[in-house]
Design an enzyme around this catalytic site. Sequence first.
Site, short mmCIF file in Angstrom:
data_model
loop_
_atom_site.label_atom_id
_atom_site.label_comp_id
_atom_site.label_asym_id
_atom_site.label_seq_id
_atom_site.Cartn_x
_atom_site.Cartn_y
_atom_site.Cartn_z
N ASP A 1 0.84 -1.21 0.00
CA ASP A 1 0.00 0.00 0.00
C ASP A 1 0.87 1.25 0.00
O ASP A 1 1.99 1.24 0.52
CB ASP A 1 -0.91 -0.02 1.25
CG ASP A 1 -2.08 0.92 1.11
OD1 ASP A 1 -2.29 1.48 0.00
OD2 ASP A 1 -2.81 1.11 2.10
N ASN B 1 -10.63 -2.94 -6.34
CA ASN B 1 -9.81 -1.98 -7.11
C ASN B 1 -10.38 -1.65 -8.49
O ASN B 1 -9.96 -0.67 -9.12
CB ASN B 1 -8.37 -2.51 -7.27
CG ASN B 1 -7.52 -2.36 -6.02
OD1 ASN B 1 -6.55 -3.09 -5.82
ND2 ASN B 1 -7.86 -1.41 -5.16
#
Length: 252
Positions: free
Chosen positions: A23, A71
């Site tokens: 991330d 996503n």
Amino acid sequence: MPASIKEKIDLTNLPKHIAIIMDGNGRWAKNRNMPRVFGHKNGVTSVREVSEACAELGVGCLTLYAFSAENWGRPTLEVNALMSLLVETVKKELSTLNKNNIRLTAIGDLSKLPSKTYNTLMDGINDTKDNTRMTLNLALNYSARNEMIQATQRIAELVASGNLDVSAIDHTTIQDQLDTKDMPDPELLIRTSGEQRISNFLLWQIAYSELYFTDTYWPDFRREDLYIAIHNYQMRERRFGKISEQVTITEI
Ligand code: FPP
């Protein structure tokens, strides 16, 4: 303090499986006034370094959360760039994977990937299937809840067809229906970028995992950061619900 924390790592007590939520690519790029995709591209260097470091140490399996089922909701430009980056990276790294005896695998609903990404990935998986040193497992269009729904559906089918007794359903029955059925559960889960969430990643498999959070953004997370995470993991006492005296005497 040794030159590298690597020297402090106990090679007889390595996690067999490390899972990573990579991330912070977007923020890393934003800090440099660059588009988010620039962060993802630089994240590939971390993928390479961390994979190499795991293989060299002797970690058997590395699972990377490369694209979650959620996503798809990102801007189309970014989704397309990530899918292309994946194609590019798999093609580019294939010979290195084979040279280093690393097997590529993937978990998640791969059928929904764009055909070019899917085909390149399948070629990579097929071309490395006999490698034995380490498994590099990419989570793509992955959702732990979807994985559990699928597992439940398959188990229900086995029961409905008379091939499984309801009373015989146990941990193994569920484990055997997960995408990770051939892998040990991760002992160590790393998330970069300061967020302290699991984000629908390997929910069943991380029941006893040690969680390691670092503020470092993924493109800055390199070999030495991995060593620090593993060393931190080795300093912890894993009790699996038992008391301290039991785990120091008994092997779990
Ligand atoms: C999270 O950062 C990162 C991703 C969703 C994609 C990870 C992909 C790569 C590192 C490159 C491709 C990978 C392989 C295996 C070839 P973010 O975009 O959520 O960052 P932010 O939270 O700062 O916005």
